[in-house]
Write a protein that holds these residues in place. Structure first.
Motif, PDB file in Angstrom:
ATOM      1  N   VAL A 115       3.657  25.791  10.857  1.00 51.35           N
ATOM      2  CA  VAL A 115       3.250  26.994  10.129  1.00 51.35           C
ATOM      3  C   VAL A 115       4.169  27.184   8.921  1.00 51.35           C
ATOM      4  O   VAL A 115       5.394  27.108   9.022  1.00 51.35           O
ATOM      5  CB  VAL A 115       3.317  28.229  11.047  1.00 51.35           C
ATOM      6  CG1 VAL A 115       2.969  29.491  10.270  1.00 51.35           C
ATOM      7  CG2 VAL A 115       2.379  28.054  12.238  1.00 51.35           C
ATOM      8  N   GLY A 116       3.583  27.400   7.767  1.00 52.40           N
ATOM      9  CA  GLY A 116       4.341  27.522   6.535  1.00 52.40           C
ATOM     10  C   GLY A 116       4.252  26.278   5.681  1.00 52.40           C
ATOM     11  O   GLY A 116       4.582  26.322   4.494  1.00 52.40           O
ATOM     12  N   GLN A 117       3.793  25.164   6.274  1.00 55.98           N
ATOM     13  CA  GLN A 117       3.623  23.929   5.515  1.00 55.98           C
ATOM     14  C   GLN A 117       2.196  23.750   5.027  1.00 55.98           C
ATOM     15  O   GLN A 117       1.896  22.758   4.365  1.00 55.98           O
ATOM     16  CB  GLN A 117       4.031  22.725   6.365  1.00 55.98           C
ATOM     17  CG  GLN A 117       5.510  22.688   6.709  1.00 55.98           C
ATOM     18  CD  GLN A 117       5.888  21.482   7.530  1.00 55.98           C
ATOM     19  OE1 GLN A 117       5.089  20.979   8.318  1.00 55.98           O
ATOM     20  NE2 GLN A 117       7.092  20.999   7.352  1.00 55.98           N
ATOM     21  N   TYR A 118       1.334  24.692   5.333  1.00 55.46           N
ATOM     22  CA  TYR A 118      -0.056  24.629   4.870  1.00 55.46           C
ATOM     23  C   TYR A 118      -0.604  26.053   4.812  1.00 55.46           C
ATOM     24  O   TYR A 118      -0.037  26.986   5.375  1.00 55.46           O
ATOM     25  CB  TYR A 118      -0.915  23.771   5.800  1.00 55.46           C
ATOM     26  CG  TYR A 118      -1.051  24.325   7.193  1.00 55.46           C
ATOM     27  CD1 TYR A 118      -2.098  25.186   7.537  1.00 55.46           C
ATOM     28  CD2 TYR A 118      -0.138  24.001   8.188  1.00 55.46           C
ATOM     29  CE1 TYR A 118      -2.231  25.709   8.806  1.00 55.46           C
ATOM     30  CE2 TYR A 118      -0.253  24.512   9.465  1.00 55.46           C
ATOM     31  CZ  TYR A 118      -1.303  25.360   9.772  1.00 55.46           C
ATOM     32  OH  TYR A 118      -1.414  25.868  11.034  1.00 55.46           O
ATOM     33  N   ILE A 119      -1.705  26.190   4.119  1.00 58.97           N
ATOM     34  CA  ILE A 119      -2.399  27.473   4.025  1.00 58.97           C
ATOM     35  C   ILE A 119      -3.888  27.224   4.186  1.00 58.97           C
ATOM     36  O   ILE A 119      -4.421  26.229   3.675  1.00 58.97           O
ATOM     37  CB  ILE A 119      -2.091  28.182   2.683  1.00 58.97           C
ATOM     38  CG1 ILE A 119      -2.703  29.577   2.678  1.00 58.97           C
ATOM     39  CG2 ILE A 119      -2.559  27.355   1.507  1.00 58.97           C
ATOM     40  CD1 ILE A 119      -2.295  30.409   1.466  1.00 58.97           C
ATOM     41  N   CYS A 120      -4.548  28.100   4.942  1.00 56.59           N
ATOM     42  CA  CYS A 120      -5.977  27.949   5.212  1.00 56.59           C
ATOM     43  C   CYS A 120      -6.747  29.075   4.527  1.00 56.59           C
ATOM     44  O   CYS A 120      -6.303  30.227   4.510  1.00 56.59           O
ATOM     45  CB  CYS A 120      -6.252  27.958   6.714  1.00 56.59           C
ATOM     46  SG  CYS A 120      -5.496  26.588   7.625  1.00 56.59           S
ATOM     47  N   LYS A 121      -7.903  28.736   4.008  1.00 61.12           N
ATOM     48  CA  LYS A 121      -8.752  29.737   3.369  1.00 61.12           C
ATOM     49  C   LYS A 121      -9.453  30.579   4.415  1.00 61.12           C
ATOM     50  O   LYS A 121      -9.660  30.158   5.550  1.00 61.12           O
ATOM     51  CB  LYS A 121      -9.788  29.053   2.476  1.00 61.12           C
ATOM     52  CG  LYS A 121      -9.237  28.565   1.155  1.00 61.12           C
ATOM     53  CD  LYS A 121     -10.373  28.113   0.255  1.00 61.12           C
ATOM     54  CE  LYS A 121      -9.856  27.763  -1.143  1.00 61.12           C
ATOM     55  NZ  LYS A 121     -10.967  27.344  -2.042  1.00 61.12           N
ATOM     56  N   VAL A 142     -12.273  25.997   9.133  1.00 59.06           N
ATOM     57  CA  VAL A 142     -11.879  26.453   7.801  1.00 59.06           C
ATOM     58  C   VAL A 142     -11.039  25.368   7.142  1.00 59.06           C
ATOM     59  O   VAL A 142     -10.377  24.568   7.817  1.00 59.06           O
ATOM     60  CB  VAL A 142     -11.088  27.771   7.874  1.00 59.06           C
ATOM     61  CG1 VAL A 142     -11.976  28.900   8.356  1.00 59.06           C
ATOM     62  CG2 VAL A 142      -9.873  27.626   8.779  1.00 59.06           C
ATOM     63  N   SER A 143     -11.066  25.332   5.819  1.00 55.61           N
ATOM     64  CA  SER A 143     -10.327  24.334   5.054  1.00 55.61           C
ATOM     65  C   SER A 143      -8.864  24.743   4.952  1.00 55.61           C
ATOM     66  O   SER A 143      -8.542  25.904   4.672  1.00 55.61           O
ATOM     67  CB  SER A 143     -10.925  24.186   3.656  1.00 55.61           C
ATOM     68  OG  SER A 143     -12.298  23.834   3.742  1.00 55.61           O
ATOM     69  N   CYS A 144      -7.972  23.772   5.161  1.00 52.74           N
ATOM     70  CA  CYS A 144      -6.527  24.010   5.080  1.00 52.74           C
ATOM     71  C   CYS A 144      -5.917  23.077   4.046  1.00 52.74           C
ATOM     72  O   CYS A 144      -6.268  21.889   3.990  1.00 52.74           O
ATOM     73  CB  CYS A 144      -5.866  23.804   6.440  1.00 52.74           C
ATOM     74  SG  CYS A 144      -6.412  24.995   7.696  1.00 52.74           S
ATOM     75  N   PHE A 145      -4.987  23.618   3.262  1.00 51.76           N
ATOM     76  CA  PHE A 145      -4.370  22.888   2.169  1.00 51.76           C
ATOM     77  C   PHE A 145      -2.871  22.737   2.440  1.00 51.76           C
ATOM     78  O   PHE A 145      -2.155  23.748   2.512  1.00 51.76           O
ATOM     79  CB  PHE A 145      -4.581  23.630   0.840  1.00 51.76           C
ATOM     80  CG  PHE A 145      -6.021  23.832   0.482  1.00 51.76           C
ATOM     81  CD1 PHE A 145      -6.666  22.963  -0.377  1.00 51.76           C
ATOM     82  CD2 PHE A 145      -6.744  24.895   1.009  1.00 51.76           C
ATOM     83  CE1 PHE A 145      -7.998  23.151  -0.704  1.00 51.76           C
ATOM     84  CE2 PHE A 145      -8.069  25.091   0.692  1.00 51.76           C
ATOM     85  CZ  PHE A 145      -8.715  24.212  -0.174  1.00 51.76           C
ATOM     86  N   PRO A 146      -2.370  21.518   2.607  1.00 57.55           N
ATOM     87  CA  PRO A 146      -0.917  21.322   2.762  1.00 57.55           C
ATOM     88  C   PRO A 146      -0.172  21.760   1.514  1.00 57.55           C
ATOM     89  O   PRO A 146      -0.705  21.756   0.398  1.00 57.55           O
ATOM     90  CB  PRO A 146      -0.781  19.809   2.997  1.00 57.55           C
ATOM     91  CG  PRO A 146      -2.112  19.390   3.527  1.00 57.55           C
ATOM     92  CD  PRO A 146      -3.114  20.267   2.822  1.00 57.55           C
ATOM     93  N   ALA A 147       1.072  22.155   1.702  1.00 51.85           N
ATOM     94  CA  ALA A 147       1.906  22.614   0.595  1.00 51.85           C
ATOM     95  C   ALA A 147       2.209  21.450  -0.345  1.00 51.85           C
ATOM     96  O   ALA A 147       2.115  20.277   0.039  1.00 51.85           O
ATOM     97  CB  ALA A 147       3.198  23.226   1.126  1.00 51.85           C
ATOM     98  N   PRO A 148       2.569  21.742  -1.586  1.00 49.56           N
ATOM     99  CA  PRO A 148       2.911  20.667  -2.529  1.00 49.56           C
ATOM    100  C   PRO A 148       4.073  19.813  -2.031  1.00 49.56           C
ATOM    101  O   PRO A 148       4.950  20.285  -1.315  1.00 49.56           O
ATOM    102  CB  PRO A 148       3.269  21.424  -3.811  1.00 49.56           C
ATOM    103  CG  PRO A 148       2.577  22.739  -3.692  1.00 49.56           C
ATOM    104  CD  PRO A 148       2.576  23.074  -2.231  1.00 49.56           C
TER     105      PRO A 148
END
Length: 269
Positions: A115-121, A142-148
């Protein structure tokens, strides 16, 4: 000065000095529990020389000369032992795990990110059902995007270095099965027309609805009970589906004890 008798190979020991002996290799200090004793000039058979005593023999004084007698022998053994223990602790401890992971371990799957290494819409909500549009078998994704600057394997199994704009994986979320029964409509019917059984007819209980209609809501008592039960979402549609409630509205989640759950004893400090 103390004179040790019975050994021609032993040099007299002066006060404050250690016993020494002389052989073909020079002077060697005598240490250990026998430092105040003299070596006797006799011979022992070598191992493997036979049991008859005719085998090859070696002088005890020469055997003593071959043994490491310097003060560094025990310290060297201790140092080596400490070194081995240190090597084992480093290779098997957390530092060893870090070194192993840095040495070519497989990349982490994006689903295993913390948790904190990605964000989900937020899921896209269907206006008619107030549930995610792709809800199937009580599960939506739901779609999840890893952090940069995070590298992991995406849902296709490809190792990707993410910049924050790529979809890394699809996270499953729970959803409910609805079949057209609105919670707001059920509560309104129970409040205003409950004495006629309209709420029970709406929810699919025609027998109870007819009974309430004939008894005027069990003289008002049954109507009041049904209103409380429907408001608390205890009584729902007869087909087992859920009420249509605003997705971000007030919902009740039922917790039940099954084979997969158990009652945990409450611990108080």
């Amino acid at each position: 000065m103390h004179i040790l008798k019975g050994s021609p190979n032993v040099i007299p020991r002066a006060h404050g000095q250690k016993n020494t002996r002389r052989d073909g290799t020079g002077l060697y200090p005598m240490r250990g529990p026998f430092k105040n004793l003299a070596l006797l000039p006799f011979s022992l058979p070598l191992l493997g020389g036979g049991g008859s005593g005719s085998g090859e023999k070696v002088s005890v004084s020469k055997m003593a000369a071959a043994w490491p007698s310097g003060p560094s022998a025990p310290e060297a053994v201790t140092a080596r032992l400490v070194g081995v223990l240190w090597f084992v602790s480093v290779t098997t401890g957390p530092w060893g795990a870090v070194a192993t992971s840095a040495g070519g371990e497989e990349s982490l799957k994006c689903e295993d990110l913390k948790v904190g290494q990605y964000i989900c819409k937020d899921p896209k909500i269907n206006d008619a059902t107030q549930e995610p549009v792709n809800c199937t078998n009580y599960t939506a994704h739901v779609s999840c995007f890893p952090a940069p600057n995070i590298t992991c394997k995406d849902s296709s199994g490809n190792e990707t270095h993410f910049t924050g704009n790529e979809v890394g994986f699809f996270k499953p979320i729970s959803c409910r099965n609805v079949n057209g029964y609105s919670y707001k409509v059920a509560v309104a019917l129970s409040l205003f027309l409950g004495w006629l059984g309209a709420d029970r007819f709406y929810l699919g209980y025609p027998a109870l609805g007819l009974l309430k209609f004939c008894t005027v809501g069990f003289c008002g008592i049954g109507s009041l009970i049904d209103f409380i039960l429907i408001s608390m979402q205890i009584v729902g549609p007869s087909d087992g589906s859920s009420y249509i409630i605003d997705y971000y509205g007030t919902r009740l989640t039922r917790l039940s004890i099954t084979n997969e759950t158990f009652r945990k004893t409450q611990l108080y400090p």
